[in-house]
Design an enzyme around this catalytic site. Structure first.
Site, PDB file in Angstrom:
ATOM      1  N   GLU A  77       0.117  -1.035   5.718  1.00 36.13           N
ATOM      2  CA  GLU A  77       1.179  -0.564   6.614  1.00 36.13           C
ATOM      3  C   GLU A  77       1.013   0.911   6.900  1.00 36.13           C
ATOM      4  OE1 GLU A  77       5.131   0.984   7.907  1.00 36.13           O
ATOM      5  OE2 GLU A  77       3.897   1.614   6.219  1.00 36.13           O
TER       6      GLU A  77
ATOM      7  N   ASP B  71       0.827  -1.215   0.000  1.00 39.62           N
ATOM      8  CA  ASP B  71       0.000   0.000   0.000  1.00 39.62           C
ATOM      9  C   ASP B  71       0.856   1.258   0.000  1.00 39.62           C
ATOM     10  OD1 ASP B  71       0.745  -0.613   2.749  1.00 39.62           O
ATOM     11  OD2 ASP B  71      -0.664   0.921   3.395  1.00 39.62           O
TER      12      ASP B  71
ATOM     13  N   ASP C 286       7.838   4.092  -1.650  1.00 43.90           N
ATOM     14  CA  ASP C 286       7.412   3.583  -0.343  1.00 43.90           C
ATOM     15  C   ASP C 286       6.106   2.857  -0.554  1.00 43.90           C
ATOM     16  OD1 ASP C 286       6.780   3.107   2.250  1.00 43.90           O
ATOM     17  OD2 ASP C 286       6.485   5.197   2.819  1.00 43.90           O
TER      18      ASP C 286
END
Ligand SMILES: [Zn+2]
Length: 437
Positions: A201, A106, A167
């Site tokens: 996360e 995610d 990320d």
């Protein structure tokens, strides 16, 4: 400024003559980049307001794609767990220890991850990077020393209208490329590898349903760090404090002597916080903070939510005690008010667990050394999936991915650094098949 990436995708494999840390990093770079560009185009933003798990169904689009790709690589047991995690095994040349490699699919809730249009700035020359989709989004090497140090690298950015998604898709791509390389090289001795791609996360639910027995690793690493060479095994310890102030609401026209505004009492409490420290905006390194994250209410009742963070548990408790004093002061000044004070533990500093397993950090240091990098230890000013996993018994430090300026429209990543991370993973699982250092 360069063209959007689509227009020169045929050049994908002809990366610039930028420095690679090892021949393996050079060999693996094109695969890391191709995977990265494929994964970031899939919108996988999580949603803190959702009560589903995972919080958004679109995360599973990437997760299912990863299962398919892992099977193509030859990891026959690759599958989606009932909660949306991808688990798969690459058998090793030794029976143990099983080394876990983790990354999350995610992306942050702070910027859109929809329609990511990546731009490859080949052989970066040190200029200011202006993102063409929003000319106010500028990455200036003058105030970004990490970028200034990457002249000659191939730099990937978004077009400035979305985040990039490094990320943590840099981590996902690096694990995938490393595992694919190892599967193509059965002659390389390495420990058995367990792959885990988690969801949610970014909304702090990444390991809520993570079954350590089902995962079956003795130790693990998250590929969810940032700068090249950084190795993180200490995180914040985290608590959340909710202060509910009960006032007395009345019609404002007839309120004289009766109204007790909980909003004003709450504002006084926030105003009493230190101005020169103990806040996210005034601290760095190992300095902790108290941070008002939500403020909502009416004259009758106001709720203040604070996140409290420190690497040191004793100091964390001092910060909570400060909030308790400020809450007590509210009632001391206005006895007609009522205050409720609730503390919720969020996650522990993973250093406490990992320090009991020194080889987990030592092996990573050795893997970094084999790609020619001296590990730089930095305490994480936040938590990772590894914070909770380490506390639950799976020591899980966080390794660098090469992504930079996360959660922003100016997020960027160096292809050479991502390739270095993938090469480091290949080294790391070999270290674990060797006799103890
Ligand atoms: Zn992350």
């Amino acid at each position: 400024m360069r063209e959007p990436f689509e227009s020169f995708s045929s050049d994908l494999l002809s990366l610039a003559s930028a420095p690679f840390v090892t021949p393996l990093a050079e060999e693996i770079a094109a695969d890391v980049l191709a995977r990265f560009l494929r994964y970031i185009r899939i919108d996988t933003q999580s949603n803190v307001a959702s009560s589903m798990y995972p919080s958004t169904a679109k995360q599973l689009i990437l997760s299912r794609m990863l299962v398919e790709e892992l099977r193509e690589i030859g990891l026959e047991d690759a599958h989606l767990t009932e909660h949306g995690y991808v688990f798969a095994t690459l058998p090793g040349s030794v029976a143990e220890p099983v080394v876990g490699l983790l990354a999350h699919v995610d992306t942050s809730t702070e910027c859109s991850g929809e329609g990511v249009s990546p731009i490859l700035h080949e052989s970066y020359r040190g200029e200011v990077i202006v993102l063409p989709g929003d000319l106010s989004q500028v990455i200036d090497p003058a105030d970004t020393p990490e970028l200034a140090a990457r002249v000659g690298h191939d730099i990937v950015t978004s077009d400035g209208t979305t985040l990039l998604g490094a990320d943590d898709k840099a981590g996902v791509a690096e694990i995938m490329a490393a595992v694919a390389w190892l599967a193509r090289h059965p002659e390389i001795a390495h420990a058995p590898v367990r792959i885990g791609f988690t969801v949610d996360e970014e909304v702090a639910r990444g390991t809520v349903h993570f079954d350590l027995d089902e995962f079956g690793a003795a130790l693990a690493y998250t590929l969810d760090g940032s700068g090249f060479g950084v190795l993180e095994y200490e995180s914040f310890s985290a608590k959340e404090v909710t202060i509910t102030i009960q006032g007395r609401g009345t019609h404002p026209g007839t309120a004289k002597g009766k109204l007790v505004s909980s909003l004003k009492l709450a504002a006084d409490l926030v105003a009493a916080l230190p101005r020169d420290g103990l806040s996210p905006e005034t601290t760095e390194g190992r300095e902790g903070f108290v941070h008002p994250s939500r403020f909502s209410g009416t004259a009758e009742e106001t709720t203040l939510v604070f996140i409290v963070r420190d690497h040191d548990d004793a100091k964390l408790d001092e910060h909570v005690a400060l909030l308790r004093r400020l809450a007590d002061d509210v009632v001391a000044r206005e006895p007609r008010a009522r205050v409720q004070f609730d503390v919720e533990f969020q996650y522990p500093n993973m250093g406490q667990s990992i320090e009991q397993h020194p080889r987990v950090v030592a092996a990573a240091v050795e893997a970094y050394r084999r790609i020619g990098v001296e590990a730089v230890f930095e305490p994480i000013r936040g938590g990772t999936d590894g914070s909770r996993l380490s506390a639950a018994g799976l020591p899980t430090p966080n390794l660098f991915t090469g992504g930079q300026d996360y959660h922003s429209l100016r997020e960027w990543a160096s292809v050479q650094d991502m390739a270095a991370a993938a090469a480091m993973i290949v080294e790391l699982v070999q270290v674990w098949a060797e006799p103890e250092l």
